[in-house]
Design a protein around this motif. Structure first.
Motif, mmCIF file in Angstrom:
data_model
loop_
_atom_site.group_PDB
_atom_site.id
_atom_site.type_symbol
_atom_site.label_atom_id
_atom_site.label_comp_id
_atom_site.label_asym_id
_atom_site.label_seq_id
_atom_site.Cartn_x
_atom_site.Cartn_y
_atom_site.Cartn_z
ATOM 1 N N ARG A 1 -6.488 10.949 4.248
ATOM 2 C CA ARG A 1 -5.771 9.941 3.459
ATOM 3 C C ARG A 1 -4.444 10.524 2.996
ATOM 4 N N LEU B 1 -6.714 0.730 3.539
ATOM 5 C CA LEU B 1 -5.934 0.454 4.746
ATOM 6 C C LEU B 1 -6.125 1.652 5.665
ATOM 7 N N CYS B 2 -6.634 1.402 6.865
ATOM 8 C CA CYS B 2 -6.998 2.542 7.699
ATOM 9 C C CYS B 2 -6.772 2.276 9.177
ATOM 10 N N TRP C 1 0.833 -1.197 0.000
ATOM 11 C CA TRP C 1 0.000 0.000 0.000
ATOM 12 C C TRP C 1 0.870 1.251 0.000
ATOM 13 N N TRP D 1 -8.591 -0.998 13.103
ATOM 14 C CA TRP D 1 -7.821 -1.050 11.864
ATOM 15 C C TRP D 1 -8.472 -2.016 10.875
ATOM 16 N N VAL E 1 -2.515 5.397 3.169
ATOM 17 C CA VAL E 1 -2.986 4.990 4.483
ATOM 18 C C VAL E 1 -3.917 6.068 5.005
#
Length: 400
Positions: free
Chosen positions: A83, A188-189, A69, A201, A72
């Protein structure tokens, strides 16, 4: 040399222990590695490999990366979403820990001078001009010992070297994409505030999602129900929710204080409490401390003295400054989440962090190189920032 005698014993076969073993093997040492689990083992972990982790590894990792990634999301739960993207380089790779850990062990098993004793629990460890480690099946001896046996370290209970300040907690589930109700692609967080003193997450991999909660508040109750509520709020409740496997584990943090012993005993990763208290990241600190422990073992084997002092000095060049700073910062950040997440969105902060992540820099090194990273990102236009929709919020997630 007798069959039960080695140059160094490594207790624990996670990434930290295996990186220590690989480093020692490269220096010509004969290594015994002991782990209570049979491999491949189940390991609860989101499996994020930051670029600094990849740089510290002395073993091949790329074939087991399930996703990479460049973006994030750092969000305030029920508030603003942010973001951050590096346009040209990844900031994190994702692995499945059972596959990854097993691959590292198998690579070491190809080396001469290496013995793996898996499925053997350490029952006693003593020191008398050398270490004697007794497992459930055998006794092994060596002049040096590397303790990479995790948050519940048997070795640390015996020798009292590491003194973590507290324990954070993480709980996660893995959800097959085929079981999700819709063919969505979540980012993806990190959703700060989805649980008290912590975050939720989502780590999307090729065929499944790792979803979990991390909390800095030791003893918080009802984490399983809180995780289910978080999944529901994110629209990630699978069709077979009743069959989900929940894995929880403690994360020792604040382990920057080590006893001033001169025993040639080197604590690694969670056994030392070295994890990042802000994010719960522990793989880098395990891998890097494992590398340093292996290098120290090689130096001592070749005649250097003061192995424990040497190891502490090496830790203070990379691992322990982050351990110290993130522990102190987490005590403030999780008390003031709204202002903390807004600070993350300040241009000087996010440009430093994302450029530093992509550059494989530690947290401390990134802070020290902030002007360089900010200027570099502006000149090369390497970074992008976007405001995103507020992450989902329900009354029952943080307080379930």
């Amino acid at each position: 040399m007798a069959g039960d005698e080695f140059d160094v014993i490594v207790v624990g076969a996670g990434p930290g222990g295996s990186n220590a073993a690989a480093t020692a093997l490269a220096g010509g040492l004969r290594v015994a590695q002991v782990d209570k689990a049979d491999f491949p083992r189940v390991k609860p972990c989101a499996g994020g490999l930051t670029m600094k982790t990849c740089r510290a590894l002395r073993l091949e990792y790329a074939p087991w990366v399930r996703a990479t990634w460049r973006s994030v999301d750092f969000n305030l739960w029920g508030g603003e979403g942010h973001r951050f993207t590096h346009r040209t380089r990844p900031v994190v790779g994702l692995v499945v820990r059972s596959e990854f850990d097993n691959a590292l062990v198998r690579q070491n098993a190809e080396s001469r001078g290496f013995e793996l004793f898996s499925g053997e629990r350490v029952v006693a460890a003593t020191y008398d001009s050398g270490f004697t480690v007794r497992t459930s099946a055998r006794t092994v001896r060596a002049p040096q010992l590397i303790a990479a046996d995790g948050a519940y370290s048997t070795i640390n209970r015996e020798f009292h070297i590491a003194h973590p300040r507290t324990n954070a907690v993480a709980i996660e589930v893995n959800i097959a994409r085929a079981d999700l109700p819709a063919a969505s692609e979540p980012p993806l967080c990190f959703d700060f505030g989805a649980v008290e003193s912590g975050y939720g997450w989502v780590f999307p991999k090729d065929d499944h999602l790792s979803v979990g909660l991390y909390t800095y508040r030791w003893g918080l109750k009802g984490l399983r129900d809180r995780l289910l509520a978080y999944m529901a709020a994110k629209g990630l409740t699978p069709r077979n929710a009743g069959a989900l496997r929940f894995d929880a584990h403690q994360v020792p943090v604040g382990g920057y204080r080590l006893s001033q012993t001169e025993l040639p005993l080197y604590m690694v990763g969670d056994a030392g409490g070295f994890a990042d208290a802000l994010t719960g990241e522990g793989i880098f600190h395990a891998v890097e401390s494992g590398r340093l422990a292996g290098e120290t073992a090689v130096s001592v084997h070749r005649g250097a003295t003061g192995g424990a002092s040497m190891y502490r000095r090496r830790l203070w060049r990379s691992v322990l400054p982050d351990t110290f700073l993130t522990y102190q910062a987490s005590r403030v950040f999780y008390r003031h989440l709204r202002s903390g997440t807004r600070a993350l969105a300040a241009p000087g902060v996010w440009r430093t962090l994302i450029e530093g992540y992509a550059d494989a820099a530690t947290f401390t090194a990134s802070a020290g190189r902030a002007p360089e990273y900010i200027l570099r990102s502006l000149i090369h236009r390497s970074l992008r920032y976007e405001r995103t929709a507020s992450p989902a919020d329900t009354a029952g997630v943080a307080s379930a």
